[in-house]
Design a protein around this motif. Structure first.
Motif, PDB file in Angstrom:
ATOM      1  N   ASP A 111     -31.624  40.645  22.767  1.00  0.00           N
ATOM      2  CA  ASP A 111     -31.481  40.954  23.993  1.00  0.00           C
ATOM      3  C   ASP A 111     -30.113  40.840  24.747  1.00  0.00           C
ATOM      4  OD1 ASP A 111     -32.816  42.615  26.705  1.00  0.00           O
ATOM      5  OD2 ASP A 111     -33.745  40.637  26.988  1.00  0.00           O
ATOM      6  N   LEU A 142     -36.429  46.259  26.768  1.00  0.00           N
ATOM      7  CA  LEU A 142     -37.108  44.678  25.921  1.00  0.00           C
ATOM      8  C   LEU A 142     -38.443  45.697  26.653  1.00  0.00           C
ATOM      9  CD1 LEU A 142     -38.103  42.162  25.796  1.00  0.00           C
ATOM     10  CD2 LEU A 142     -37.405  41.261  27.920  1.00  0.00           C
ATOM     11  N   LEU A 183     -41.175  45.501  23.227  1.00  0.00           N
ATOM     12  CA  LEU A 183     -42.793  44.850  23.440  1.00  0.00           C
ATOM     13  C   LEU A 183     -43.650  46.290  23.033  1.00  0.00           C
ATOM     14  CD1 LEU A 183     -42.224  42.247  25.971  1.00  0.00           C
ATOM     15  CD2 LEU A 183     -42.444  42.291  23.565  1.00  0.00           C
ATOM     16  N   ARG A 207     -39.504  37.989  16.242  1.00  0.00           N
ATOM     17  CA  ARG A 207     -37.964  36.709  16.947  1.00  0.00           C
ATOM     18  C   ARG A 207     -36.693  37.927  18.105  1.00  0.00           C
ATOM     19  NH1 ARG A 207     -39.014  36.954  11.977  1.00  0.00           N
ATOM     20  NH2 ARG A 207     -37.227  37.083  11.472  1.00  0.00           N
ATOM     21  N   ILE A 208     -37.453  37.265  18.940  1.00  0.00           N
ATOM     22  CA  ILE A 208     -36.497  38.084  20.278  1.00  0.00           C
ATOM     23  C   ILE A 208     -35.488  37.205  20.858  1.00  0.00           C
ATOM     24  CG2 ILE A 208     -36.550  39.039  22.680  1.00  0.00           C
ATOM     25  CD1 ILE A 208     -39.445  40.446  21.517  1.00  0.00           C
ATOM     26  N   LEU A 250     -33.750  36.059  23.392  1.00  0.00           N
ATOM     27  CA  LEU A 250     -32.825  36.135  24.701  1.00  0.00           C
ATOM     28  C   LEU A 250     -30.644  35.615  25.009  1.00  0.00           C
ATOM     29  CD1 LEU A 250     -35.886  35.951  26.915  1.00  0.00           C
ATOM     30  CD2 LEU A 250     -35.322  37.752  25.572  1.00  0.00           C
ATOM     31  N   MET A 255     -47.170  39.974  23.275  1.00  0.00           N
ATOM     32  CA  MET A 255     -46.756  38.880  22.354  1.00  0.00           C
ATOM     33  C   MET A 255     -47.306  38.109  21.713  1.00  0.00           C
ATOM     34  SD  MET A 255     -43.365  38.251  24.909  1.00  0.00           S
ATOM     35  CE  MET A 255     -43.075  36.086  24.168  1.00  0.00           C
ATOM     36  N   MET A 269     -40.067  34.385  22.241  1.00  0.00           N
ATOM     37  CA  MET A 269     -39.014  35.210  23.356  1.00  0.00           C
ATOM     38  C   MET A 269     -38.209  33.747  22.709  1.00  0.00           C
ATOM     39  SD  MET A 269     -39.351  37.323  26.574  1.00  0.00           S
ATOM     40  CE  MET A 269     -40.003  38.682  25.490  1.00  0.00           C
ATOM     41  N   ARG A 284     -38.751  28.964  25.729  1.00  0.00           N
ATOM     42  CA  ARG A 284     -40.103  29.431  24.305  1.00  0.00           C
ATOM     43  C   ARG A 284     -40.765  30.010  24.955  1.00  0.00           C
ATOM     44  NH1 ARG A 284     -40.288  26.609  18.390  1.00  0.00           N
ATOM     45  NH2 ARG A 284     -38.164  27.299  18.414  1.00  0.00           N
ATOM     46  N   GLU A 290     -44.343  32.107  23.327  1.00  0.00           N
ATOM     47  CA  GLU A 290     -44.745  32.277  21.643  1.00  0.00           C
ATOM     48  C   GLU A 290     -46.187  33.007  21.548  1.00  0.00           C
ATOM     49  OE1 GLU A 290     -43.633  29.890  18.651  1.00  0.00           O
ATOM     50  OE2 GLU A 290     -44.319  30.781  17.226  1.00  0.00           O
TER      51      GLU A 290
END
Lengths: 350, 350
Positions: free
Chosen positions: A231, A238, A242, A250-251, A253, A276, A283, B282, B284
């Motif tokens: 991203d 974004l 999602l 996996r994102i 940033l 998520m 992320m 992070r 998740e």
């Protein structure tokens, strides 16, 4: 000898919007080019090339904006990653005529720098000077940390990259391809779509100004969902991503260029973070300073690719120190293809 | 022998809002209690206790809502984690009178279940039956995955937990304390604030209905910032947290109870995700099914704590199968303290 040296200073912090000539001003000063003015272990540089990067915007802001970088000082030169030539030296390891990287170079024609900041470039390495600013500089390293370290790509996975024709996106896409992934990018013009597919090797790319229903575009380009999204823009894109993530996506940033010029309460909110949970998405934001322990590993891998001609670079060169303000503004208008660089010295070797 | 068995069926999918008697209906059927009706390796259970969990809402939805769980079937009993007693058996390993856990028990008074789904509870283990539903069940395991696995807590770190007096929050706070952290929770009533501080051992707690400026509340309770946020609510609280995170903070997303009853486009957008870049946060999401390979490790650790009386449980018991709808609705009104459980059989031993 005395020369005129022009430099860009921050005259005023920037609130919302792109910096203008009210914020960044060109200042001219006279500089004596002589060893006498140098402290020990310092050199004088004539700057050749300067890297123009979106994160600099955060350092010009009047308020904390999410990157938590220290602000530039008012009435001082703004600084960036640059390449210059040693023209005077009070350090035994650096001699006249040598080319060095300066990670915090002032946006100026000349500067004095501590030798400890500088890294010499080997002119016989088979790697161009501009590669040190792009593929081996901030954008290349950001792409590598995002895709290779945090993205953890597996062959056959589907990778999406926004701002894909920008400095980071060009390398990120190529790295993902080298890892065996299918890669799609979003960009702001048809020229960039063509560029990504024909020059850079993206499997697909789309123009978000044409395909304005991001959700529909992602359905079309990712029939099997998205495993990695690098991203670079945040906001609505974004949010759309999602809705298309696969389990355990996996994102990384890298930054959010669509959001930099707004105060945070005016930014686009992401409403579907609950996805998520069900998709167990990770992320993670990252700053390059935290990955410097892996810079050597990165250099080795990237230099290998460059020498094998497996990585292509694309540079958008602005000419002359005067062009810095324009070049910086251009980052936010989706007008460039590739890494934006200012050529300070017109005789500099690329 | 024939008995009347009542069960809750999903009569209609739920759009927005909390399910009502239009969606969930109590159905009565007659059931023969005899070995003859059982397939091989099946048993008949009289259900004693049923776990009432927020994630069930997602399985009642008319649309995908972010958890990506399969929907309950219309006109069939809804299912949940439960405990029951074997009253007939066609499986050599399970005998009359034994107490078993059924992870997908129908919300009913009686049921037929494949023996392979069931796990026997040892009545002499020193662990109560209710502990198997709470500390050792879904809420305890969710707390453990969130705090211990994804949170990776270090002594002295600052941990924030939302919906802190709920099923997950009570155990999450205690686990974080056992790992040496400072723990603060947010809850919806002063009674819960008192409960967390006096009964559960939270260092601090606040009532978000009183301290409605979440940003100010977090400034007050986290002068040194937040290292771990176990998110059970999403929305505005998550946004506020992102203004108070420390570098390298971890945000395990356990669920977003404030958001479940809305379609995603109506949910509260999080506008400051850019903070995740600068602070290298992070975030998740997780689903328990993916961590079943660590269930044994979890059980061992938690049973150890329970036997050493280092983990306290709090249960909010609703009585009778008829109370399921009310108990489920109560999850979304912030009216409960502790894990919500329906006692199906009034003579069941806790």
């Amino acid at each position: 000898m005395e020369v005129e040296s022009k430099e860009w200073i921050l005259a005023q912090y920037v609130g919302e919007g792109v910096p203008t000539s009210e914020h960044l001003k060109l200042r001219t000063s006279n500089l004596k080019i002589t060893k006498d003015v140098l402290p020990d272990d310092h050199v004088m540089l004539r700057l050749h090339w300067l890297s123009v990067d979106p994160y600099l915007r955060a350092k010009m802001s009047s308020q904390q904006d999410g990157l938590y970088l220290s602000q530039f000082h008012l009435n001082q030169a703004v600084t960036t990653f640059g390449v210059g030539e040693v023209i005077e030296s009070k350090h035994s390891g650096l001699s006249f005529g040598e080319i060095v990287i300066h990670p915090f170079a002032p946006v100026a024609e000349y500067c004095i720098a501590p030798a400890s900041f500088l890294r010499k470039i080997d002119p016989d390495s088979g790697v161009s000077v501009l590669d040190y600013i792009s593929a081996l500089g901030i954008p290349g390293f950001a792409a590598w940390v995002g895709i290779v370290v945090l993205g953890d790509p597996k062959p056959g996975e589907n990778v999406f990259i926004s701002a894909a024709a920008g400095g980071v996106g060009v390398f990120a896409g190529q790295l993902a391809k080298l890892k065996g992934c299918r890669v799609v990018g979003s960009v702001g013009s048809d020229v960039k779509v063509k560029f990504l597919k024909e020059e850079i090797g993206y499997d697909e790319a789309f123009n978000y100004n044409v395909e304005t229903d991001y959700d529909a575009a992602l359905s079309k380009y990712f029939p099997n969902g998205i495993d990695i999204y690098l991203d670079n823009v945040g906001g609505r894109m974004l949010e759309a991503v999602l809705n298309h993530v696969n389990s355990r996506a996996r994102i990384p940033l890298c930054g959010m260029i669509s959001q930099y010029n707004k105060v945070w309460t005016e930014r686009e909110g992401v409403r579907n973070l609950l996805n998520m949970v069900g998709k167990e998405v990770r992320m993670e934001g990252f700053m390059l300073a935290s990955y410097m322990n892996r810079f050597g590993e990165f250099l080795e891998e990237m230099i290998g690719y460059i020498k094998q001609r497996k990585i292509v670079s694309e540079h958008k060169i602005y000419h002359g120190i005067e062009s810095f303000l324009e070049s910086f503004g251009s980052l936010f208008t989706s007008s460039n293809v590739g890494k934006v660089i200012v050529q300070v010295n017109k005789d500099a070797k690329a």
